[in-house]
Design a protein around this motif. Structure first.
Motif, PDB file in Angstrom:
ATOM      1  N   THR A  73      27.906 -37.854 -33.469  1.00 49.58           N
ATOM      2  CA  THR A  73      28.620 -36.590 -33.302  1.00 49.58           C
ATOM      3  C   THR A  73      28.211 -35.900 -32.012  1.00 49.58           C
ATOM      4  OG1 THR A  73      28.854 -36.286 -35.691  1.00 49.58           O
ATOM      5  CG2 THR A  73      29.034 -34.320 -34.323  1.00 49.58           C
ATOM      6  N   ASN A  77      30.570 -35.193 -28.730  1.00 53.54           N
ATOM      7  CA  ASN A  77      30.716 -33.861 -28.152  1.00 53.54           C
ATOM      8  C   ASN A  77      30.414 -33.880 -26.659  1.00 53.54           C
ATOM      9  OD1 ASN A  77      31.019 -31.122 -29.954  1.00 53.54           O
ATOM     10  ND2 ASN A  77      30.439 -32.879 -31.199  1.00 53.54           N
ATOM     11  N   SER A 100      34.288 -35.532 -36.073  1.00 55.93           N
ATOM     12  CA  SER A 100      33.428 -35.615 -34.900  1.00 55.93           C
ATOM     13  C   SER A 100      34.228 -35.765 -33.617  1.00 55.93           C
ATOM     14  CB  SER A 100      32.449 -36.782 -35.033  1.00 55.93           C
ATOM     15  OG  SER A 100      31.558 -36.555 -36.100  1.00 55.93           O
ATOM     16  N   ASP A 175      35.060 -44.165 -30.661  1.00 56.47           N
ATOM     17  CA  ASP A 175      34.070 -43.846 -31.689  1.00 56.47           C
ATOM     18  C   ASP A 175      33.833 -45.122 -32.493  1.00 56.47           C
ATOM     19  OD1 ASP A 175      32.551 -42.989 -33.800  1.00 56.47           O
ATOM     20  OD2 ASP A 175      34.011 -41.545 -34.568  1.00 56.47           O
ATOM     21  N   CYS A 338      35.056 -36.053 -44.272  1.00 60.27           N
ATOM     22  CA  CYS A 338      35.112 -35.433 -42.933  1.00 60.27           C
ATOM     23  C   CYS A 338      36.280 -35.955 -42.103  1.00 60.27           C
ATOM     24  CB  CYS A 338      33.804 -35.646 -42.167  1.00 60.27           C
ATOM     25  SG  CYS A 338      32.347 -34.986 -42.977  1.00 60.27           S
TER      26      CYS A 338
END
Length: 384
Positions: A73, A77, A100, A175, A338
């Motif tokens: 995560t 970012n 994320s 990811d 999530c």
């Protein structure tokens, strides 16, 4: 306990992981890059060799552009928020994104006025790639995609997406949280510009570790500023890599464990079908034979990560997970995981799904016990 929550965090770990962490903690203990004494140098050596190992395994040309963070995560970012954004810029992502990726994208939408297109993925690769190509604008600055859904295990065609992105000179961020440790990943060969991954999932490393790897000349500005152990005379953040994007003391014991985990991964990554893949196919086949079970994601013959998502009748997924935990000592995860966009696609937002996920340490006997438990649970609800 039967632990079928490997997609959240792997358990157990290879013994060498804990051994490496204890050695770094108890025998070294020093701060990497913050001294010239032998313990500090030994700590720094752990960091350096881990960068080189990750660079080799994942095809990142420059080990100095293997960056350490506390999880995927934080790495995502840094990748997203570290780009230079302007009002009117555009990003392409998918409806399978974990928060994320989604939340950083929504953040730059609010902060800079960046628009985001979420392309739906339904298993039709040609249609999916066509929609990505059609979504590209002159203002598109990034394509950000999950390599595999953390809900269903469905694998997106990252290499083909990268080809589309590279044709338009658009960087692609991947990811790899659910694929690292399960699939062979090579950034140069796959055309990936930035890739984020955690240490604690498929790689079987420790929690509190993650990496962002950069291939090529992508200029990211740091989200954090502070001590780097070198270039201390400069009041600004150093321009050199990796110091530019790494401030403060690194998690040396965790990175030592991550290095041991990657070495273990190299020894078992020999081309055979992984045990966890076989188990996921066994469980999926078994679930499909139980009346009242709805399964989601790729079919048995299709590529998937070792994840199986399902629901029991019309029962809330959290209730099923609670029954499995309390009555059968089986750990799964339930809910939205999530990833609310995925559940919008699956029409499961109201109750989520039950997710069983597997690692090399799970067994056929555990899979059989799990299927028997689901059979019993389903029958018990049918009697109510």
């Amino acid at each position: 306990m039967i632990y079928f929550d490997q997609a959240a965090s792997s358990h157990p770990k290879p013994p060498v992981v804990g051994e490496a962490m204890l050695y770094a903690l108890n025998e070294i203990g020093a701060n990497p890059g913050r001294g010239s004494h032998k313990l500090a140098k030994e700590a720094a050596g752990i960091i350096t060799k881990t960068r080189k190992t990750a660079s080799r395994i994942f095809g990142c040309s420059d080990p100095k552009k293997v960056l350490f963070y506390q999880n995927a995560t934080a790495a995502l970012n840094q990748a997203i928020k570290g780009l230079r954004w302007s009002k009117g810029d555009h990003v392409i992502a998918t409806t399978f994104e974990h928060n994320s990726i989604r939340r950083p994208l929504e953040s730059i939408n609010k902060q800079y006025g960046v628009s985001v297109t979420y392309v739906p993925w339904n298993g039709d690769e040609s249609e999916f790639l066509k929609q990505i190509g059609n979504s590209i604008r002159t203002e598109t600055r990034l394509i950000a995609v999950t390599h595999a859904s953390n809900v269903t295990g469905a694998v997106t065609p990252v290499e083909q997406i990268a080809s589309v992105a590279n044709q338009s000179d658009i960087p692609i961020l991947v990811d790899a949280s659910q694929t690292a440790g399960h699939k062979t990943l090579h950034m140069r060969n796959m055309g990936i510009d930035m890739m984020a991954l955690p240490g604690h999932k498929g790689l079987l490393g420790p929690q509190g570790t993650g990496m962002l790897m950069i291939e090529g000349d992508i200029d990211l500005h740091p989200l954090n500023h502070g001590g780097t152990g070198s270039y201390s005379e400069n009041p600004g953040q150093p321009s050199q890599w990796p110091e530019r994007l790494e401030s403060g003391t690194l998690n040396t014991p965790g990175i030592a464990g991550l290095h041991a985990a990657m070495q273990s991964y190299e020894t078992r990554n020999i081309g055979n079908v992984p045990r966890e893949t076989i188990l996921s196919q066994t469980v999926l086949q078994g679930l499909k034979q139980i009346e009242g079970i709805t399964c989601y994601g790729p079919d048995v013959q299709d590529e998937r990560m070792p994840i199986v998502a399902f629901n029991v009748l019309n029962i809330p997924s959290q209730e099923i997970a609670m029954v499995l935990d309390s009555h059968y000592d089986i750990a799964v995860r339930a809910g939205l995981h999530c990833s609310p966009l995925t559940h919008e696609t699956l029409n499961t937002t109201n109750r989520g799904v039950v997710r069983a996920s597997f690692s090399m340490y799970n067994t056929e006997e555990e899979a059989e016990q799990f299927l028997q438990a689901i059979q019993e649970v389903t029958e018990s609800y049918n009697l109510v």
